[in-house]
Scaffold this motif. Sequence first.
Motif, mmCIF file in Angstrom:
data_model
loop_
_atom_site.group_PDB
_atom_site.id
_atom_site.type_symbol
_atom_site.label_atom_id
_atom_site.label_comp_id
_atom_site.label_asym_id
_atom_site.label_seq_id
_atom_site.Cartn_x
_atom_site.Cartn_y
_atom_site.Cartn_z
ATOM 1 N N GLY A 1 0.823 -1.209 0.000
ATOM 2 C CA GLY A 1 0.000 0.000 0.000
ATOM 3 C C GLY A 1 0.851 1.250 0.000
ATOM 4 O O GLY A 1 0.457 2.289 -0.545
ATOM 5 N N THR A 2 2.017 1.175 0.612
ATOM 6 C CA THR A 2 2.933 2.325 0.633
ATOM 7 C C THR A 2 3.404 2.642 -0.782
ATOM 8 O O THR A 2 3.391 3.806 -1.213
ATOM 9 C CB THR A 2 4.148 2.010 1.544
ATOM 10 O OG1 THR A 2 3.658 1.627 2.830
ATOM 11 C CG2 THR A 2 5.068 3.190 1.684
ATOM 12 N N TRP B 1 -1.869 6.790 8.339
ATOM 13 C CA TRP B 1 -0.746 5.902 8.627
ATOM 14 C C TRP B 1 0.495 6.570 8.058
ATOM 15 O O TRP B 1 0.402 7.313 7.080
ATOM 16 C CB TRP B 1 -0.976 4.499 8.046
ATOM 17 C CG TRP B 1 0.162 3.531 8.269
ATOM 18 C CD1 TRP B 1 0.868 2.873 7.311
ATOM 19 C CD2 TRP B 1 0.703 3.112 9.534
ATOM 20 N NE1 TRP B 1 1.823 2.070 7.905
ATOM 21 C CE2 TRP B 1 1.732 2.203 9.266
ATOM 22 C CE3 TRP B 1 0.411 3.431 10.862
ATOM 23 C CZ2 TRP B 1 2.493 1.600 10.275
ATOM 24 C CZ3 TRP B 1 1.170 2.833 11.870
ATOM 25 C CH2 TRP B 1 2.196 1.922 11.566
ATOM 26 N N ASP C 1 -7.206 6.594 -0.011
ATOM 27 C CA ASP C 1 -6.416 5.512 0.574
ATOM 28 C C ASP C 1 -7.402 4.567 1.273
ATOM 29 O O ASP C 1 -7.936 4.876 2.346
ATOM 30 C CB ASP C 1 -5.385 6.070 1.564
ATOM 31 C CG ASP C 1 -4.536 4.962 2.179
ATOM 32 O OD1 ASP C 1 -4.914 3.772 2.058
ATOM 33 O OD2 ASP C 1 -3.495 5.282 2.794
ATOM 34 N N ALA D 1 -6.681 1.471 2.268
ATOM 35 C CA ALA D 1 -5.931 0.360 2.875
ATOM 36 C C ALA D 1 -6.707 -0.280 4.018
ATOM 37 O O ALA D 1 -6.653 -1.491 4.205
ATOM 38 C CB ALA D 1 -4.579 0.857 3.377
ATOM 39 N N GLN D 2 -7.424 0.534 4.790
ATOM 40 C CA GLN D 2 -8.109 0.004 5.982
ATOM 41 C C GLN D 2 -9.592 -0.248 5.727
ATOM 42 O O GLN D 2 -10.330 -0.514 6.678
ATOM 43 C CB GLN D 2 -7.928 0.973 7.160
ATOM 44 C CG GLN D 2 -6.466 1.159 7.546
ATOM 45 C CD GLN D 2 -6.275 1.811 8.902
ATOM 46 O OE1 GLN D 2 -7.212 2.024 9.652
ATOM 47 N NE2 GLN D 2 -5.026 2.131 9.223
ATOM 48 N N SER E 1 -4.105 -1.835 0.535
ATOM 49 C CA SER E 1 -2.984 -2.619 1.078
ATOM 50 C C SER E 1 -3.497 -4.001 1.454
ATOM 51 O O SER E 1 -4.627 -4.133 1.950
ATOM 52 C CB SER E 1 -2.423 -1.933 2.332
ATOM 53 O OG SER E 1 -1.657 -2.855 3.091
ATOM 54 N N LYS F 1 -4.825 -6.168 7.308
ATOM 55 C CA LYS F 1 -5.914 -5.612 6.499
ATOM 56 C C LYS F 1 -7.063 -6.605 6.311
ATOM 57 O O LYS F 1 -6.930 -7.790 6.591
ATOM 58 C CB LYS F 1 -5.363 -5.165 5.137
ATOM 59 C CG LYS F 1 -4.212 -4.185 5.272
ATOM 60 C CD LYS F 1 -4.594 -2.980 6.127
ATOM 61 C CE LYS F 1 -3.509 -1.921 6.202
ATOM 62 N NZ LYS F 1 -2.329 -2.322 6.969
HETATM 63 C C1 LIG Z 1 -4.135 3.841 5.873
HETATM 64 C C2 LIG Z 1 -2.958 3.070 5.381
HETATM 65 N N1 LIG Z 1 -2.300 3.479 4.282
HETATM 66 C C3 LIG Z 1 -1.257 2.812 3.794
HETATM 67 C C4 LIG Z 1 -0.795 1.675 4.408
HETATM 68 C C5 LIG Z 1 0.433 1.035 3.883
HETATM 69 O O1 LIG Z 1 0.253 -0.241 3.432
HETATM 70 P P1 LIG Z 1 1.481 -1.292 3.387
HETATM 71 O O2 LIG Z 1 1.752 -1.719 4.779
HETATM 72 O O3 LIG Z 1 0.932 -2.377 2.526
HETATM 73 O O4 LIG Z 1 2.623 -0.602 2.759
HETATM 74 C C6 LIG Z 1 -1.450 1.196 5.547
HETATM 75 C C7 LIG Z 1 -1.073 -0.044 6.259
HETATM 76 O O5 LIG Z 1 -0.106 -0.466 6.612
HETATM 77 C C8 LIG Z 1 -2.547 1.923 6.065
HETATM 78 O O6 LIG Z 1 -3.188 1.532 7.153
#
Ligand SMILES: Cc1ncc(COP(=O)(O)O)c(C=O)c1O
Length: 441
Positions: free
Chosen positions: A88-89, A114, A184, A186-187, A208, A213
């Motif tokens: 996700g990053t 995050w 975003d 991811a959550q 992500s 997740k």
């Molecule tokens: C809101 C949010 N954005 C981005 C990420 C980044 O994802 P990743 O850990 O897959 O890089 C996360 C989780 O880790 C997240 O909770």
Amino acid sequence: MQQELSGSPCEGRLAIDGGTPVRMRPLPWELPGTHWMGQEERDLVDQVVAARSPFRYYGPDLQGMVDRFEREWCAAYGHRHAVGVSSGTAALSIALSALEVGAGDEVLLPGYFWVSCVAAVVRCGAIPRLVEIDETFCLDPDDLKAKIGPHSRAVISVHMSGAPGRIDEIAAISRRNGLGLIEDCAQAAGGYFKGQSVGSFGDIATFSFQLNKNMTSGEGGLLVTNDDALHRRIVALHDLGYPRSNGRLDTGDENCQLWGQGARMSDLTGALALGQFRKLPQITGAMRSAKWRIRESLQGIKGLDFRTVPDPAGDTGPFLITLYRNAETCERMVQALRAEGITGGPGSLACLAMREWGLHWYFNIPSLTEKRSNDRSGFPWSHSENAFAAEYDYRRGALPRTDALFDRSALLSIASCLTDADVDDIVRAFRKVSAAVLGKG
Ligand SMILES: Cc1ncc(COP(=O)(O)O)c(C=O)c1O
């Protein structure tokens, strides 16, 4: 449930004061997708291993797992394009570069997020501009409007803790002001807002699939967009800067010669993600149902409030956020709930005061408050195009309303495999602890 729980033998002295705890067994781990991982994922991964073809773009016997995952995702959630990535990053960095964000630009984002969100902004050379959250624990559209300025270029709206906030208003404000909107998600994978899937309100959305997740492939991520031109850039950016033709890099298109992130999803990850994705509605359904049964059973307790969720039907349910009158009460509630057995096993973060939630809060990120750089020049803070932001301050106090929510809120993880008995224990513990802690004023 109300009737069954009243007159519980556990009522009376709190466990924290020497009474009998509501439960002795730890709550199940909060990692939602893991509880549902099984033969389906194993079969798909086995297929890739048996074919000895774990790379998505070429190999001896392509299994097309990432392709299938992307196609099925688009069909389920109504997106035109999806691109699997390594995290996700990475997805956030790729999204910002796809929108051509860089030095001289400001990206608006909430103070509850995050660390990856703000890291992506700084790494692409832009300046983060913090925006208050409201009681949805997501971007406050009113503060967003107030913060838009001449350098604003894009918004990252983060659907925190399982559910979007007022994303329709955020999307309208972004559109009206000509700002790119990244959601975003991811959550909140598998979530909706008033019947529309998360990730379909902005220009690009990111997901992500890391362990915590709603669905997981251990590591992994996804970008979605409905825009063909953005999709083309995303494909090149997630790879080595160029599109591919028959699996091989094609450097011949002058309109698509970029700098790649090297964040492809492997077909092994794709297989795991595909298996989990097919279970996503059941996983989120289980969490949503347990969470809302708990919330509804606790309605009306004086001094116990909840996060605002504008569309409960679209909530994915992994977290219950509770609000108290002040930081001391919040702390006492959390400590007392843990003593009652509302906690996970060693290493779990099941029951927390928000002050324990680390890099989810802007002022807990030293690289941000101290304006750190990855290089010796101090980039991007030192870049002449970013001089407009010289006075920006990211220390606690920058967002007073967000800080106040941080102080008096707590988070309970809702595992995707809670039994009715687990749910009953959680309700019983909240009632017992509330009566003692909140009843005292
Ligand atoms: C809101 C949010 N954005 C981005 C990420 C980044 O994802 P990743 O850990 O897959 O890089 C996360 C989780 O880790 C997240 O909770």
